[in-house]
Write a protein that holds these residues in place. Sequence first.
Motif, PDB file in Angstrom:
ATOM      1  N   ARG A 101     -48.774  27.144  78.323  1.00  0.00           N
ATOM      2  CA  ARG A 101     -49.705  27.681  78.355  1.00  0.00           C
ATOM      3  C   ARG A 101     -49.857  27.519  77.015  1.00  0.00           C
ATOM      4  O   ARG A 101     -48.581  29.378  77.084  1.00  0.00           O
ATOM      5  CB  ARG A 101     -50.655  28.535  79.209  1.00  0.00           C
ATOM      6  N   THR A 102     -50.434  28.267  75.486  1.00  0.00           N
ATOM      7  CA  THR A 102     -50.489  28.939  74.314  1.00  0.00           C
ATOM      8  C   THR A 102     -50.511  30.632  74.799  1.00  0.00           C
ATOM      9  O   THR A 102     -49.516  31.119  74.004  1.00  0.00           O
ATOM     10  CB  THR A 102     -51.855  28.384  73.953  1.00  0.00           C
TER      11      THR A 102
ATOM     12  N   GLY B 227     -52.393  23.483  73.291  1.00  0.00           N
ATOM     13  CA  GLY B 227     -52.260  23.338  74.633  1.00  0.00           C
ATOM     14  C   GLY B 227     -52.867  22.139  74.810  1.00  0.00           C
ATOM     15  O   GLY B 227     -52.850  21.216  74.083  1.00  0.00           O
TER      16      GLY B 227
END
Length: 94
Positions: free
Chosen positions: A34-35, A84
């Motif tokens: 996840r970013t 992502g």
Amino acid sequence: MAWPLRDDDVRAEDVLAPLPCQSAAEADLWFAERTADVERAKALCGPCPLRASCLAGAIARSEPWGVWGGEVFLEGRVVPRKRGRGRPPKRDVG
């Protein structure tokens, strides 16, 4: 466990201080998908006294992925940010 990398200008007591990347509870954060998690890992690297050594070591080893020295590595190269998974959002062309 003592940190294996040292910057020349870092005092020993700084190196022996607990570092966020050494926490077993957060170990996956430096290899997150996840970013938002990747950005959090980068932020935690900011005040680290070993940031320069960590980054230099990762570059020398061509680390395949993860956050090293406050930078994101992907396929052995530093990239500005990690995208992502999944398809990018559609944008109206007009």
